[in-house]
Scaffold this active site. Structure first.
Site, mmCIF file in Angstrom:
data_model
loop_
_atom_site.group_PDB
_atom_site.id
_atom_site.type_symbol
_atom_site.label_atom_id
_atom_site.label_comp_id
_atom_site.label_asym_id
_atom_site.label_seq_id
_atom_site.Cartn_x
_atom_site.Cartn_y
_atom_site.Cartn_z
ATOM 1 N N CYS A 1 0.987 3.281 1.737
ATOM 2 C CA CYS A 1 0.424 4.628 2.278
ATOM 3 C C CYS A 1 -0.338 3.939 3.478
ATOM 4 O O CYS A 1 -0.897 2.646 3.718
ATOM 5 C CB CYS A 1 -0.481 5.358 1.442
ATOM 6 S SG CYS A 1 0.226 5.760 -0.142
ATOM 7 N N GLY B 1 4.111 4.606 5.704
ATOM 8 C CA GLY B 1 4.599 5.653 4.603
ATOM 9 C C GLY B 1 5.346 6.881 5.723
ATOM 10 O O GLY B 1 4.528 7.662 6.529
ATOM 11 N N ASN C 1 -4.707 4.480 -0.740
ATOM 12 C CA ASN C 1 -3.410 3.395 -0.627
ATOM 13 C C ASN C 1 -3.746 2.586 -1.692
ATOM 14 O O ASN C 1 -4.568 1.877 -1.738
ATOM 15 C CB ASN C 1 -3.518 3.004 0.792
ATOM 16 C CG ASN C 1 -2.714 1.674 1.240
ATOM 17 O OD1 ASN C 1 -3.129 0.712 1.737
ATOM 18 N ND2 ASN C 1 -1.274 1.660 0.307
ATOM 19 N N GLY C 2 -2.634 2.190 -2.327
ATOM 20 C CA GLY C 2 -2.202 1.207 -3.450
ATOM 21 C C GLY C 2 -1.935 1.736 -4.696
ATOM 22 O O GLY C 2 -1.363 2.642 -4.790
#
Ligand code: 5GP
Ligand code: MG
Length: 470
Positions: free
Chosen positions: A12, A40, A114-115
Site C-alpha cells: 500500500c 497499490g 501499509n503493511g
C-alpha cells in the site's frame, strides 16, 4: 476463519496532511496518491476531517478512476489521509479499501495502513470471542478496534496500548480528535517520511516522491517505534518501542519504491545503478549489448552498462496501456499478459550476445517468457543478471511474495533456474554485494526474503492460506 487468511498480504501507499487552516485538501491528497500509485492499484480512498466532521470516500480502482473533480470537491478541512492498496487476488473487495473510518467514544477516527500484522489472526479471533464484530477482513480494522477499546480520554495512550498488542511490519497514518498521527513499527520495516510545505502544512507519506509532488521539503524519516503527533502547535515525537533493531525492508530498494524516492537517506535510483555496477564487476566476459527488463530493471542495467563499458540498448518496447502482469492467477494468463506488455525490437538483437538485467526473479515467469521470445527473435545468447539475491522466502511484512511453493529460488538451485528460464548464464547478487550496493549498515536492513532470517518470529502456517490461490 480461513477466509481471513487470504487478506494478509497488502502492498500500500499512504499519505497524511495536516494544515492549521481549513482548505481544499482533496486535490492535495489526490496528487500525493497519484505519486504513490505504484504501491497499490486495487483500491483508493481519502478521508478529510474538520471540527468533528469526517468526509470520506473509497472505491476499487486506480486513484484517477476512483476520484474526479466532482467527488473531490467536498473534501475540505484541515487534516486528511489517503490510501492506495494492492492485495492478493482473493481480497479484492470494496469493504477492505481504506481509509477505515469509525465512530467511537471520542468521535470519528480514520486510519490508513501499509503493511502486515503477523498476529492479526490471533487478535481478531480473541476479539471475536469477546463479542466484537468486524466489517472487513483487513488487519487494519484490528488496529482501529484496539485503539477504540483502549481509549480512556487520551488518544496517544490508546494508540500506545493498541500498538503494544500488534506485531508485524506497518506504517500508519491516523486521524484522532483532529490530530494527525504517523507511526512506524518497532523495526521500521515499512517506510514513512515527514515533510512540510512552504505554507507550513505537514505531510506524512510512504515515500519522498509524494513530498516532491506537493513541493514539500523533507524533514526526516519517521523513526522505528515512533509516533509523530501533529497539531496546531507543530509536530511532536513519542516512542512506543525502542527495544528493536532497525530492519528497513530491503525489497523497497530492489523493486517496490519509486526510483526517485529517497529511503533512509539513500536515493533509490542511485542504489539500483550501484547494484548494476556491482553486477558488472562480477563479469569478466564482454557482451554486445546490455538491456533491461522494463521498467524495474532499467537503473541496474544502466549501472551495468556504465561499469562494463557496454552499449545500453532498448530491446523491449513496453505497451503503456497494460497494467502490472503480476496479479494474473494462471501461468498461461501471466505469459500472455507479458507478450501483450512487452514486444521485442528485433533489429536490435539479431545475432547478438545480450545481457538482460532485471531487479528480481520471483516465480521466473517473466524471464522465462522473455528469453524464449528473445531467442525466437534471433538473439544469439542471452545472459541474465539480477540486481538482488535469489528470493527464496516469503515476506510476512507487506511485500507480496508468494508462498515458498511458487518461489522459484525456494525450489531450484541457480543452475536449475538458469536452465528453466533458458538463459546462457545467470547470476544474482550475493547478500553482501546487495548490502554494499544499498550502502546502509547490514543489520539495519530486513533481508528475510533472501535469507529466511526474519526479524521476529513468524507464524508457520499463514502463507499456506494466503497464497493458495496463486
Ligand atoms: P517473476 O516473473 O519472476 O514471477 O517476477 C519477476 C518480476 O516481477 C520482476 O520483473 C520484478 O520487477 C517484478 N516484481 C518483483 N516483486 C514484485 C511485487 O511485489 N509485485 C509486483 N507486481 N511485481 C514484482
Ligand atoms: Mg519487473
Amino acid at each position: 476463519m480461513n477466509n481471513f487468511f487470504d487478506k494478509l498480504h497488502e502492498e500500500c501507499g499512504i499519505v497524511g496532511i495536516y494544515s492549521k487552516t481549513y482548505q481544499h485538501l482533496g486535490p492535495l491528497i489526490y496528487d500525493a496518491l497519484i505519486s504513490l500509485q505504484h504501491r497499490g492499484q486495487e483500491s483508493a480512498g481519502i478521508a478529510v476531517y474538520h471540527e468533528g466532521v469526517m468526509m470520506h470516500y473509497k472505491n476499487m480502482g486506480l486513484v484517477r478512476d476512483v476520484f474526479n473533480e466532482e467527488n473531490l470537491r467536498p473534501f475540505n478541512g484541515n487534516v486528511g489521509i489517503g490510501h492506495c492498496r494492492y492485495s492478493t487476488i482473493g481480497s479484492a473487495e470494496r469493504r477492505n479499501a481504506q481509509p477505515l473510518v469509525v465512530e467511537f467514544k471520542a468521535g470519528t477516527m480514520a486510519l490508513a495502513h501499509n503493511g502486515n500484522l503477523i498476529n492479526a489472526v490471533q487478535i481478531r479471533g480473541e476479539l471475536i470471542d469477546e463479542g466484537f464484530s468486524f466489517t472487513s477482513t483487513s488487519d487494519s480494522e484490528i488496529i482501529i478496534k484496539l485503539i477504540a477499546i483502549h481509549y480512556k480520554g487520551n488518544p496517544l495512550e490508546a494508540i500506545k496500548k493498541a500498538l503494544a498488542q500488534v506485531e508485524g511490519g506497518y506504517a500508519l497514518v491516523l486521524i484522532v480528535e483532529g490530530k494527525l498521527y504517523g507511526i512506524r513499527d518497532p523495526y521500521g520495516l515499512r517506510p514513512l517520511v515527514l515533510g512540510q510545505t512552504k505554507k507550513g502544512d505537514y505531510i506524512l507519506a510512504s515515500e519522498t516522491v509524494a513530498l516532491d509532488l506537493l513541493e514539500a521539503t523533507f524533514i526526516r524519516d519517521v523513526d522505528k517505534g515512533e509516533i509523530i503527533e501533529i497539531d496546531d502547535s507543530g509536530y511532536h515525537s513519542h516512542y512506543f518501542d525502542t527495544t528493536k533493531p532497525m530492519n528497513l525492508c530491503g525489497f523497497e530498494f530492489v523493486y517496490f519504491s519509486r526510483p526517485d524516492s529517497d529511503l533512509a537517506g539513500k536515493n533509490v535510483y542511485q542504489v539500483r545503478v550501484e547494484l548494476g555496477k556491482i553486477l558488472a564487476r562480477g563479469d569478466k566476459e564482454k557482451y554486445d549489448l546490455v538491456a533491461a527488463v522494463p521498467e524495474s530493471g532499467v537503473p541496474a542495467a544502466i549501472g551495468y552498462a556504465i561499469e562494463s563499458d557496454t552499449v545500453y540498448s532498448s530491446v523491449f518496447i513496453k505497451n503503456k496501456y497494460i497494467g502490472r502482469t503480476f496479479t494474473d492467477p494462471t501461468q498461461e494468463g501471466r505469459e500472455r499478459m507479458l507478450r501483450l506488455k512487452l514486444s521485442i525490437l528485433k533489429s536490435n538483437i539479431q545475432g547478438k550476445r545480450i545481457v538482460i538485467v532485471d531487479d528480481s526473479i520471483v516465480r521466473g515467469t517473466t524471464l522465462r517468457s522473455i528469453i524464449f521470445e528473445l531467442k525466437k527473435a534471433g538473439a544469439k545468447e542471452v545472459h541474465v543478471r539480477i540486481s538482488s539475491p535469489p528470493v527464496g522466502f516469503s515476506c510476512f511484512f507487506g511485500i507480496d511474495t508468494p508462498s515458498k511453493k511458487s518461489l522459484i529460488a525456494a525450489n531450484m538451485s541457480v543452475e536449475e533456474i538458469e536452465e528453466y528460464i533458458g538463459a546462457d548464464s545467470l547470476r544474482f547478487l550475493t547478500s553482501d554485494e546487495f548490502v554494499e550496493g544499498v550502502g546502509l549498515p547490514e543489520d539495519s536492513l530486513c533481508k528475510a526474503c533472501f535469507s529466511g532470517e526474519y526479524p521476529m518470529k513468524v507464524p508457520k502456517t499463514h502463507n499456506k492460506y494466503v497464497f493458495e490461490k496463486y
